[in-house]
Motif scaffolding. Structure first.
Motif, short mmCIF file in Angstrom:
data_model
loop_
_atom_site.label_atom_id
_atom_site.label_comp_id
_atom_site.label_asym_id
_atom_site.label_seq_id
_atom_site.Cartn_x
_atom_site.Cartn_y
_atom_site.Cartn_z
N SER A 1 56.79 22.79 41.71
CA SER A 1 57.05 21.37 41.95
C SER A 1 58.12 20.85 41.01
O SER A 1 58.27 21.34 39.88
CB SER A 1 55.77 20.56 41.75
OG SER A 1 54.82 20.93 42.70
N THR B 1 49.08 22.09 48.10
CA THR B 1 48.92 21.04 47.09
C THR B 1 49.90 21.16 45.93
O THR B 1 49.94 20.31 45.05
CB THR B 1 47.49 21.07 46.50
OG1 THR B 1 47.34 22.31 45.79
CG2 THR B 1 46.45 20.97 47.58
N GLY B 2 50.68 22.24 45.89
CA GLY B 2 51.61 22.41 44.77
C GLY B 2 50.97 22.96 43.52
O GLY B 2 51.54 22.85 42.43
N SER B 3 49.79 23.59 43.62
CA SER B 3 49.12 24.13 42.43
C SER B 3 49.70 25.47 41.99
O SER B 3 49.31 25.98 40.95
CB SER B 3 47.63 24.38 42.69
OG SER B 3 47.04 23.34 43.41
N GLU C 1 63.48 22.65 43.24
CA GLU C 1 62.20 23.29 42.94
C GLU C 1 62.37 24.73 42.45
O GLU C 1 61.42 25.50 42.44
CB GLU C 1 61.31 23.26 44.20
CG GLU C 1 60.94 21.84 44.59
CD GLU C 1 60.28 21.74 45.96
OE1 GLU C 1 59.36 20.92 46.10
OE2 GLU C 1 60.67 22.49 46.88
N ARG D 1 61.63 20.46 36.12
CA ARG D 1 62.43 19.60 35.23
C ARG D 1 62.15 19.94 33.76
O ARG D 1 63.06 20.08 32.95
CB ARG D 1 62.09 18.14 35.51
CG ARG D 1 63.15 17.17 35.01
CD ARG D 1 62.77 15.73 35.33
NE ARG D 1 62.56 15.50 36.74
CZ ARG D 1 61.46 14.96 37.29
NH1 ARG D 1 60.45 14.59 36.53
NH2 ARG D 1 61.37 14.81 38.59
N GLU D 2 60.86 20.10 33.42
CA GLU D 2 60.50 20.47 32.04
C GLU D 2 60.99 21.88 31.72
O GLU D 2 61.46 22.15 30.61
CB GLU D 2 58.99 20.39 31.83
CG GLU D 2 58.40 19.00 31.96
CD GLU D 2 59.05 17.99 31.03
OE1 GLU D 2 59.32 18.34 29.87
OE2 GLU D 2 59.32 16.86 31.48
N ILE E 1 52.61 28.04 40.80
CA ILE E 1 53.94 28.26 40.22
C ILE E 1 54.29 29.71 40.49
O ILE E 1 53.53 30.62 40.13
CB ILE E 1 53.92 27.96 38.70
CG1 ILE E 1 53.68 26.47 38.48
CG2 ILE E 1 55.21 28.42 38.05
CD1 ILE E 1 53.45 26.09 37.04
N PRO F 1 58.52 18.16 39.07
CA PRO F 1 58.26 17.71 37.70
C PRO F 1 58.13 18.90 36.73
O PRO F 1 58.55 18.82 35.57
CB PRO F 1 56.92 16.96 37.82
CG PRO F 1 56.78 16.62 39.26
CD PRO F 1 57.51 17.66 40.03
N PHE F 2 57.55 19.98 37.20
CA PHE F 2 57.42 21.16 36.35
C PHE F 2 58.79 21.81 36.11
O PHE F 2 59.15 22.14 34.98
CB PHE F 2 56.47 22.18 37.00
CG PHE F 2 56.41 23.47 36.22
CD1 PHE F 2 55.54 23.60 35.15
CD2 PHE F 2 57.22 24.54 36.55
CE1 PHE F 2 55.50 24.79 34.42
CE2 PHE F 2 57.19 25.72 35.82
CZ PHE F 2 56.32 25.84 34.75
N ARG G 1 63.10 23.43 47.98
CA ARG G 1 64.38 22.74 47.83
C ARG G 1 65.04 23.22 46.54
O ARG G 1 64.35 23.73 45.64
CB ARG G 1 64.14 21.23 47.77
CG ARG G 1 63.66 20.64 49.10
CD ARG G 1 63.22 19.19 48.92
NE ARG G 1 62.08 19.09 48.05
CZ ARG G 1 62.03 18.35 46.93
NH1 ARG G 1 63.07 17.62 46.59
NH2 ARG G 1 60.96 18.34 46.19
#
Lengths: 489, 489
Positions: free
Chosen positions: A345, A320-322, A194, A350-351, A324, A347-348, A191
């Motif tokens: 993912s 699992t989203g592990s 992401e 975003r940072e 990057i 949350p990552f 998305r």
């Protein structure tokens, strides 16, 4: 009295039109205070005569300078330096260079200049046989359509988008086309939340390391490995473990027990070009899920897969989203563009976005929009196809030349790529070999920089065919073979 | 049988030409696998009829797609999807969004997303009265010549320069024109080794903080202060001391005893617009030389000096090399360009260049070269002059409107600038005021973000005139006055 035409000199310059050179001459003279407001310019006839150009060239330059307010035209009296022309400052310029009294050795709190490797001479384009990696070949690039896309991006309609500094978002058009046209070929669905646009893969790797690693955490890297990554990790001061790769890339069973992040190039190991088989990918993903570490997948060259369809990305196998994922336009377009992306993912991301904003806000809009047009109009795919055709041809000439000279590649590369990983017989020192070859106009990359410190294997070197014309390859390889013979008595 | 024309749909799109929309439609259909290699395309007549466009439009799109190898033309038989057309991947696309099982709260080692202030709505251009700071005004920008310069930069002659990733150097043409045309107006002389091109002033400040500050060092900043700087320092975890400014900017006598770096905006304090007098500048420089601290001079807006010639930069008065100078093209060109520069002693610039290279290599060549042309052909100076004229007019309308509504500015700004620093009567909360004003189509910037945490002074706000048309100013100010009256019963 007019300013004498003789005070103007054209410097030889093949890059700019005569008219613009004349404009520049006059702008400089006014800004430096040599021509003052109210002074009369030489007549266009006199200046044209003196400079040896057509009179119309000078007239056009003058007209342009009038519209920029450097000059005013007073009809038959001629041209004058405008009273409102941009001017030099009213204070004197002190000579202040080189007088630093600061103790910089003490003042600098953190050093970064120690580990920069010099991998090529600045003038590498002047070498006859540039077996150099990672640079674009102007002859293969669809410059015409790239230019049209830049022209479109810099148009008035897109100006607001390009001029605003959006801290929080990327060019939605570029993001859309990465999601729709690029990631599907790696079997990745994502998305918009992401994905983050970065200033190239180096920037993506740097951001990732800042967020995931601290002095108390452990990263695993491949050995040999992309030197830029080793520099990034050394700056984060994390614990770094180098894991030797084999013919199938990184062996998951050799990863350290305690591990936070592993950096890997599964589809085309850098620099050996090995491709990790699916079974090993699954073991790696399984291990990551069980032990809770993150995998950073650097997929820097997947487009250059002219021998075999690329295998799906590691990221596409990861439920699992592990993983990057790091992508880049440096190999498919050109590295000076500085454009890449991260897929991970939310949350990552975003940072990552917040860190990017802190450091530089965002990649320039002009670059993003130009690439977006190039993608959306199909030029990108055509470009990849054209590169694949030429690289395939160059690769087969390389293989033949190496064979004829009794040289064999050590690395893999069944998918294509743009280089061979080589080993000198009897492990002759490839750094010395590279320096000698420069005398023959041949550039190769010594392998030293790819290995961990203290474990350098001097015999390895990389031979790339992304910047050398097919016709030059046989002679270049023959020079290489000759120098190798000298080295091995 | 041909692919039915009816399977193609034009989505309403005013940004792209019809011909390009048709090209895109077909590219997408081929890439998604909807149109397969060898399939016959609808005739140009049928597709044109169905889409309601001229037949020539479809013909041109088809011709373009032939040259991009999506289609082949078989004379009178028509157009077919090429057998070598770029294709979709051969594996299925799993649905993998939103299934992350990673504990990101634990995995993220360093957070950056906490301190990002939202200072404006994304759609600020839709507001009728945008008293918003730091954005370019498309109506004032010399878009025509900017476009010509971009066009020139993207030409074939410059391609090698733009395409290569130079780790170590910047565009020599841009550096030359900054040294020759921009720095002399600040009375600064420097050598090419003393300048580094950055991705805007934020990037320059970030680089400087990384090199000079550690957890054991102390930085002083002005209060109020540019919020981006406060974020940068909070991330370096250095000890930060805020020093209140007065009508003459930062008072050197109030700096802390122990100090490594002071960040200041002497020529146009942000956000109050105060100018530091020469006597105070000399005291500050003297203090820095005696105590051995570094001064970072952020000179972000010196070009916008239409009321008074700008005073020489602090850097120009500094014989010892204690000053690091930060310049930016964000205000004079536009912020989305992301272009700025650092001027400092060579040992510092060497570290800054190495850090920049580690993080992102270098700013894109296209951006640097376009700016270089804009400077060298005199357009930049003309642009500054035009902005000065318009800003002067807007400023005087602002002053009159404020006066008529009984409002006065609190800050200074004798040189010009692009904003007023204001204080609400009885210190009404300007954040609430700003939210209410949005209902009237008025955008102002609440002052809260400029102050140190815990010392926010809610009454202050900033009113900029860089993006609002002159004709809109009186009504906007009158809305503001009305809301202020409501707030103060």
């Amino acid at each position: 009295m007019a300013i004498p035409a003789e005070t103007f000199f054209l410097r030889p310059d093949n890059e700019t039109s005569l008219q613009q050179q004349i404009q520049r001459l006059i702008v400089e003279a006014i800004l430096s205070g040599r021509c003052l407001p109210g002074e009369k310019m030489p007549s266009s006839r006199k200046l044209a005569e003196h400079l040896g150009v057509a009179r119309i060239t000078v007239t056009i330059a003058y007209t342009e300078l009038v519209s920029n307010e450097y000059l005013v035209s007073k009809g038959r009296s001629g041209y004058f330096v405008s009273q409102t022309a941009p001017s030099r400052p009213k204070f004197n310029l002190p000579d202040q260079a080189d007088k630093t009294q600061v103790d910089w050795a003490r003042t600098i709190g953190q050093r970064f200049s120690e580990h920069v490797p010099l991998v090529r001479p600045d003038n590498w384009r002047d070498y006859k046989y540039p077996f150099i990696y990672g640079q674009s070949d102007a002859r293969l690039f669809d410059h015409h359509n790239w230019r049209n896309c830049a022209l479109k991006a810099v148009g008035r309609k897109d100006f607001d988008t390009l001029a605003t500094d959006y801290y929080e978002r990327d060019d939605p058009m570029l993001v859309e086309f990465i999601l729709r046209q690029i990631l599907p070929r790696r079997a990745i669905t994502a998305r918009p939340e992401e994905i983050l646009i970065t200033m190239g893969a180096q920037h993506a790797l740097w951001i990732t390391a800042q967020i995931l690693l601290t002095q108390r955490r452990t990263a695993a890297i491949e050995n040999p490995c992309y030197p830029g990554l080793r520099q990034i990790l050394s700056q984060t001061r994390c614990n770094t473990v180098s894991v030797d790769v084999d013919a199938a890339g990184l062996p998951p069973e050799n990863l350290p027990e305690t591990l936070d992040v592993v950096f890997t190039t599964p589809s085309h190991h850098c620099p050996t070009n090995a491709t990790m088989p699916v079974s090993r990918r699954e073991r790696l993903l399984d291990l990551a899920a069980r032990k809770g570490f993150i995998i950073v997948e650097d997929d820097y060259e997947f487009e250059i897969s002219f021998l075999k369809s690329p295998s799906p990305a590691l990221k596409s196998l990861d439920p699992t989203g592990s993983v990057i994922y790091v992508g880049s336009f440096s190999k498919s377009l050109f590295p000076g563009l500085r454009l890449g992306y991260l897929v991970a993912s939310e949350p990552f991301i975003r940072e990552a976005r917040a860190l990017r904003s802190l450091v530089l806000r965002h990649p320039p809009g002009l670059i993003q929009r130009t690439a977006a047009y190039f993608l959306s109009l199909g030029h990108y795919d055509a470009q990849i196809a054209r590169m694949g055709r030429i690289y395939r041809k160059r690769r087969s000439i390389m293989e033949q030349s190496l064979h004829e000279n009794g040289l064999t590649q050590t690395g893999q590369g069944t998918f294509g790529g743009s280089s061979f990983w080589m080993r000198a017989p009897n492990s002759a020192d490839s750094s010395k070999l590279a320096m000698k070859l420069r005398q023959d106009g041949v550039l190769i990359e010594a392998g030293r920089a790819f290995f961990s410190e203290g474990e350098e294997q001097p015999g390895y070197y990389r031979l790339a065919y992304s910047s050398i014309a097919s016709a030059r390859i046989p002679d270049g390889i023959s020079h290489l073979a000759k120098r190798l013979e000298e080295a091995v008595p």
